[in-house]
Design an enzyme around this catalytic site. Structure first.
Site, short mmCIF file in Angstrom:
data_model
loop_
_atom_site.label_atom_id
_atom_site.label_comp_id
_atom_site.label_asym_id
_atom_site.label_seq_id
_atom_site.Cartn_x
_atom_site.Cartn_y
_atom_site.Cartn_z
N ARG A 9 0.83 -1.20 0.00
CA ARG A 9 0.00 0.00 0.00
C ARG A 9 0.86 1.24 0.00
O ARG A 9 1.75 1.37 0.83
CB ARG A 9 -0.88 0.04 1.25
CG ARG A 9 -2.22 -0.55 0.97
CD ARG A 9 -3.10 -0.51 2.18
NE ARG A 9 -3.78 -1.79 2.20
CZ ARG A 9 -4.77 -2.09 2.99
NH1 ARG A 9 -5.20 -1.21 3.86
NH2 ARG A 9 -5.34 -3.26 2.91
N SER A 14 -8.06 -1.07 0.32
CA SER A 14 -9.12 -1.36 1.28
C SER A 14 -9.81 -0.11 1.85
O SER A 14 -10.37 0.66 1.11
CB SER A 14 -8.54 -2.23 2.39
OG SER A 14 -9.57 -2.69 3.21
N HIS A 15 -9.70 0.07 3.17
CA HIS A 15 -10.43 1.15 3.84
C HIS A 15 -9.70 2.50 3.71
O HIS A 15 -10.21 3.51 4.18
CB HIS A 15 -10.60 0.80 5.31
CG HIS A 15 -9.28 0.52 5.97
ND1 HIS A 15 -8.58 -0.65 5.73
CD2 HIS A 15 -8.52 1.25 6.80
CE1 HIS A 15 -7.45 -0.61 6.41
NE2 HIS A 15 -7.37 0.52 7.06
N ASP A 73 -16.51 -1.93 3.45
CA ASP A 73 -15.38 -1.04 3.18
C ASP A 73 -15.02 -1.00 1.69
O ASP A 73 -15.74 -1.54 0.85
CB ASP A 73 -14.17 -1.45 4.02
CG ASP A 73 -13.52 -2.73 3.51
OD1 ASP A 73 -14.24 -3.56 2.93
OD2 ASP A 73 -12.30 -2.90 3.69
N ASP A 115 -12.93 -2.47 -0.35
CA ASP A 115 -12.84 -3.69 -1.16
C ASP A 115 -13.83 -4.77 -0.73
O ASP A 115 -13.73 -5.92 -1.18
CB ASP A 115 -11.41 -4.23 -1.14
CG ASP A 115 -10.92 -4.56 0.27
OD1 ASP A 115 -11.43 -3.94 1.22
OD2 ASP A 115 -10.06 -5.44 0.41
N ASP A 135 -14.42 -6.39 2.11
CA ASP A 135 -14.17 -7.50 3.04
C ASP A 135 -14.54 -7.18 4.48
O ASP A 135 -14.60 -8.06 5.31
CB ASP A 135 -12.72 -8.01 2.93
CG ASP A 135 -11.68 -6.92 3.09
OD1 ASP A 135 -12.06 -5.75 3.30
OD2 ASP A 135 -10.48 -7.24 2.99
N ARG A 136 -14.78 -5.90 4.78
CA ARG A 136 -15.16 -5.55 6.16
C ARG A 136 -16.66 -5.31 6.26
O ARG A 136 -17.32 -5.00 5.26
CB ARG A 136 -14.47 -4.27 6.60
CG ARG A 136 -12.98 -4.38 6.66
CD ARG A 136 -12.41 -3.12 7.25
NE ARG A 136 -10.96 -3.21 7.28
CZ ARG A 136 -10.19 -2.48 8.05
NH1 ARG A 136 -10.73 -1.58 8.86
NH2 ARG A 136 -8.88 -2.62 8.02
N THR A 138 -2.63 -10.10 13.82
CA THR A 138 -3.50 -9.29 12.97
C THR A 138 -3.21 -9.54 11.49
O THR A 138 -2.05 -9.61 11.09
CB THR A 138 -3.28 -7.80 13.32
OG1 THR A 138 -3.73 -7.58 14.65
CG2 THR A 138 -4.03 -6.90 12.37
N GLU A 159 -11.85 -10.41 13.05
CA GLU A 159 -10.95 -9.41 13.62
C GLU A 159 -11.75 -8.23 14.14
O GLU A 159 -12.82 -7.91 13.63
CB GLU A 159 -10.00 -8.89 12.54
CG GLU A 159 -9.07 -9.92 11.96
CD GLU A 159 -8.01 -9.27 11.07
OE1 GLU A 159 -6.88 -9.12 11.54
OE2 GLU A 159 -8.33 -8.91 9.93
N SER A 206 -11.26 -5.29 13.65
CA SER A 206 -11.32 -4.21 12.68
C SER A 206 -12.46 -4.39 11.69
O SER A 206 -12.42 -3.89 10.58
CB SER A 206 -10.00 -4.15 11.92
OG SER A 206 -9.70 -5.42 11.37
N LYS A 221 -11.80 -12.23 4.54
CA LYS A 221 -12.96 -11.78 5.28
C LYS A 221 -14.00 -11.33 4.28
O LYS A 221 -13.67 -10.99 3.14
CB LYS A 221 -12.61 -10.70 6.28
CG LYS A 221 -11.80 -9.52 5.76
CD LYS A 221 -11.33 -8.70 6.94
CE LYS A 221 -10.68 -7.40 6.52
NZ LYS A 221 -9.23 -7.54 6.30
C1 VG1 Z 1 -5.73 -3.34 9.54
C2 VG1 Z 1 -6.55 -4.09 10.56
C3 VG1 Z 1 -6.44 -5.59 10.34
C4 VG1 Z 1 -6.84 -5.92 8.90
C5 VG1 Z 1 -6.03 -5.09 7.93
C6 VG1 Z 1 -6.48 -5.29 6.50
O1 VG1 Z 1 -4.36 -3.67 9.69
O2 VG1 Z 1 -6.14 -3.76 11.87
O3 VG1 Z 1 -7.25 -6.26 11.27
O4 VG1 Z 1 -6.64 -7.28 8.64
O5 VG1 Z 1 -6.15 -3.71 8.24
O6 VG1 Z 1 -7.84 -5.01 6.38
P1 VG1 Z 1 -3.33 -2.73 10.46
O7 VG1 Z 1 -1.99 -3.39 10.30
O8 VG1 Z 1 -3.41 -1.38 9.84
O9 VG1 Z 1 -3.80 -2.68 11.88
V1 VG1 Z 1 -8.44 -4.45 4.91
O10 VG1 Z 1 -10.05 -4.39 5.03
O11 VG1 Z 1 -7.35 -3.42 4.62
O12 VG1 Z 1 -7.97 -5.52 3.68
CO CO Z 2 -10.82 -4.23 3.23
#
Ligand code: VG1
Ligand code: CO
Length: 543
Positions: A22, A113-114, A277, A279, A281-282, A344, A363, A365, A376
């Site tokens: 990313r 993702s988010h 979110d 993509d 998955d959340r 995580t 998770e 998150s 997810k």
């Molecule tokens: C975050 C979340 C984690 C999740 C990851 C990817 O990671 O805490 O639980 O698996 O994002 O989610 P981090 O290292 O920033 O805490 V997503 O929806 O980006 O694919």
């Molecule tokens: Co995501």
């Protein structure tokens, strides 16, 4: 058209994090940046000759361009076929589903993702393997090594492919099939959840709001909720994916999905609220007047999953990431099945799912999933909730309260300190690590430290070891604090502090979250000396 080999120089920063590579969009737009990384990924798939590769993304800025580039590089690297979602779209769980269903060797999921999108926002590339799941640590490490040493990439020349027209095309002898991004995924959902029961629920006047946050789940949610299940038109809002997500963070939490959160807490709240979110998955789940923490949602789904056809045989086991509350463990104990605690990131669930040790995982998150794919899955979680609501006939808020009455309540909050100085963040973590041995037995702010460690994971399937996954401190008062640094941010460092406290007494189940957690929050700040070390008196996001 022709194949060519292009000399290139490595970029030193192509290290995948919690979930893929990313970076800010301008970083990805540097000449050769995308090509290098994609070639490095392909170099780690020695058995790719003639194989199928899946490509799709969440529709954010650069998505289409990178899809075209990835197809050209795939054509020059021996793949037999590429399956790409129409318009270049595939949600992360749908990509996982397509990889598994079509026996692909892997897939590229283009998403941050988010994280926010647009020309100045973030972009990302994730690689999923044959099982449909995120590449494990061993492979992401190999990709990074390869990227650091790359000297050339191979690519096909030629015009852009029409990503709108479904069906086959050919690029240098490789077949490219543009597929309906929703079809395979919807078919899988029909097997897992009772669509008839949910249809009857909506036919009976059940009202719902699903906020797709202008991201990839819009088309999926519209087709399934409104199209197949009969939810009222307009149930899905912000349903059209936009390159910049309408300028918002496509992060389904009470802060970034404020509108939905407020609606659900207002007088006109529908029966059920959900969001997903960037993509897909959340998921966020909100009952009327009651936000369901992702940790509770996992536990509640686990307790009731047997009501859905896909899980009628019960669960093999449950896994949660370490910072996720222990609510799911209590359910596992009652069911007499094993609970696993992983670092995580979804990649750590893959082995447990493949080995059949667990059926559900999640998770804090806002990620929940099962053995149906290896990611997810936001919309799946929402459908399973709907199936459970239909089967029990209970309102969502009642289901949650009944759960607390039976298992007790894990009050939970997460404080994020975003974009802090990376050096300061590392000093803070090192400071905590240095004190781990001395903490047990000490009293701070009315709490007594019971145990402290830096989470180390030994994968029960392949024995691989992952160190330094977060400092966790438990207190004899049934409270816990976890500190870790984010692995998905693209600017500076983000400190995440996870704070929870368990209450089982009947008269302590309906208290304001902030009130119950206030003493633990105070200890969390003091223990890590957050303000002095980061210069921040308050977190930037509280969820
Ligand atoms: C975050 C979340 C984690 C999740 C990851 C990817 O990671 O805490 O639980 O698996 O994002 O989610 P981090 O290292 O920033 O805490 V997503 O929806 O980006 O694919
Ligand atoms: Co995501």
């Amino acid at each position: 058209m022709a194949l060519k080999t292009v000399p290139t120089q490595p970029f030193p920063d192509q290290k995948p994090g919690t979930s893929g590579l990313r970076k800010k969009v301008p970083v990805f737009r540097q000449p050769h940046y995308v090509e290098n990384f994609v070639q490095a990924i392909f170099d780690t798939i020695p058995d790719r000759d003639g194989e199928t590769l899946v490509i799709g993304g969440d529709g954010r800025f650069l998505n289409r361009e990178v899809v075209q580039t990835a197809i050209r590089i795939a054509a020059a690297n021996g793949f037999g076929r590429v399956l790409v979602g129409q318009g270049g779209l595939l949600s992360t769980p749908a990509a996982s589903c397509v990889i598994r269903k079509h026996g692909a060797v892997g897939g590229l999921v283009l998403s941050a993702s988010h994280n926010p999108g647009g020309p100045e926002g973030d972009f990302g590339i994730k690689f999923n393997t044959r099982n449909g799941g995120p590449a494990p640590e061993s492979i992401t490490a190999a990709i990074f090594e390869r990227a650091k040493a790359i000297t050339e990439y191979r690519i096909a020349d030629g015009p852009d492919l029409d990503l709108e027209r479904l069906g086959d095309a050919t690029v240098e002898g490789m077949t490219v099939t543009v597929i309906d991004p929703v079809a395979d995924y919807a078919a899988l959902m029909r097997e897992l959840v009772d669509f008839d029961a949910i249809r009857a629920l909506f036919a009976g006047g059940f009202r719902m709001r699903f906020d797709a946050m202008s991201a990839v789940t819009g088309p999926y949610a519209r087709a399934i909720l409104e199209g197949e299940l009969g939810a009222a038109p307009g149930t899905v809002v912000n349903a059209v994916p936009q390159e910049d997500f309408g300028g918002h963070h496509p992060d389904p939490n009470p802060v970034h999905a404020r509108e939905l959160f407020d609606l659900m807490h207002g007088p006109d709240a529908p029966d059920f609220g959900a969001a997903s979110d960037g993509d897909g998955d959340r998921n966020m789940i909100v009952a009327p007047g009651l936000f369901v923490t992702p940790s509770d949602s996992l536990a509640i789904l686990a307790a009731h999953a047997h009501r859905a056809p896909g899980y009628a045989g019960g669960l093999a086991g449950i896994a949660r990431s370490m910072p996720t509350s222990r609510a799911a463990d209590r359910v596992a104990e009652k069911l007499g099945i094993r609970a696993y605690e992983t670092p995580t990131g979804w990649k750590f669930f893959g082995n447990l799912l493949d080995a059949g040790l667990i059926t559900l995982c999640g998770e804090e998150s806002a990620g929940t999933g099962s053995n149906h794919v290896r990611e997810k899955d936001g919309l799946w979680a929402v459908l399973l909730w709907l199936n459970i609501l239909a089967a029990t006939g209970k309102p969502a808020q009642e289901l949650v309260r009944a759960h607390w009455a039976e298992f007790g309540r894990d009050y939970y909050t997460r404080h994020d300190y975003e974009e802090i100085d990376a050096g300061a963040a590392n000093r803070l973590m090192e400071g905590l690590r240095a004190r781990i041995g001395a903490l047990p037995g000490t009293k701070i702010g009315g709490l007594t430290v019971e145990a402290a460690d830096d989470f180390r994971y030994v994968d029960p399937v392949d024995g691989s070891v992952t160190e330094a996954q977060g400092v966790r401190i438990t207190f004899t008062e049934d409270a816990r604090i976890v500190y870790r640094l984010s692995g998905t941010g693209t600017a500076g460092a983000t400190l995440r502090v996870y704070i929870e406290r368990y209450e089982a007494a009947r008269n302590r189940l309906e208290l304001p979250v902030a009130e119950v957690l206030a003493p633990v929050v105070a200890v969390a700040r003091e223990l890590a000396d957050i303000e002095r070390l980061t210069g921040r008196a308050e977190p930037s996001v509280v969820t």
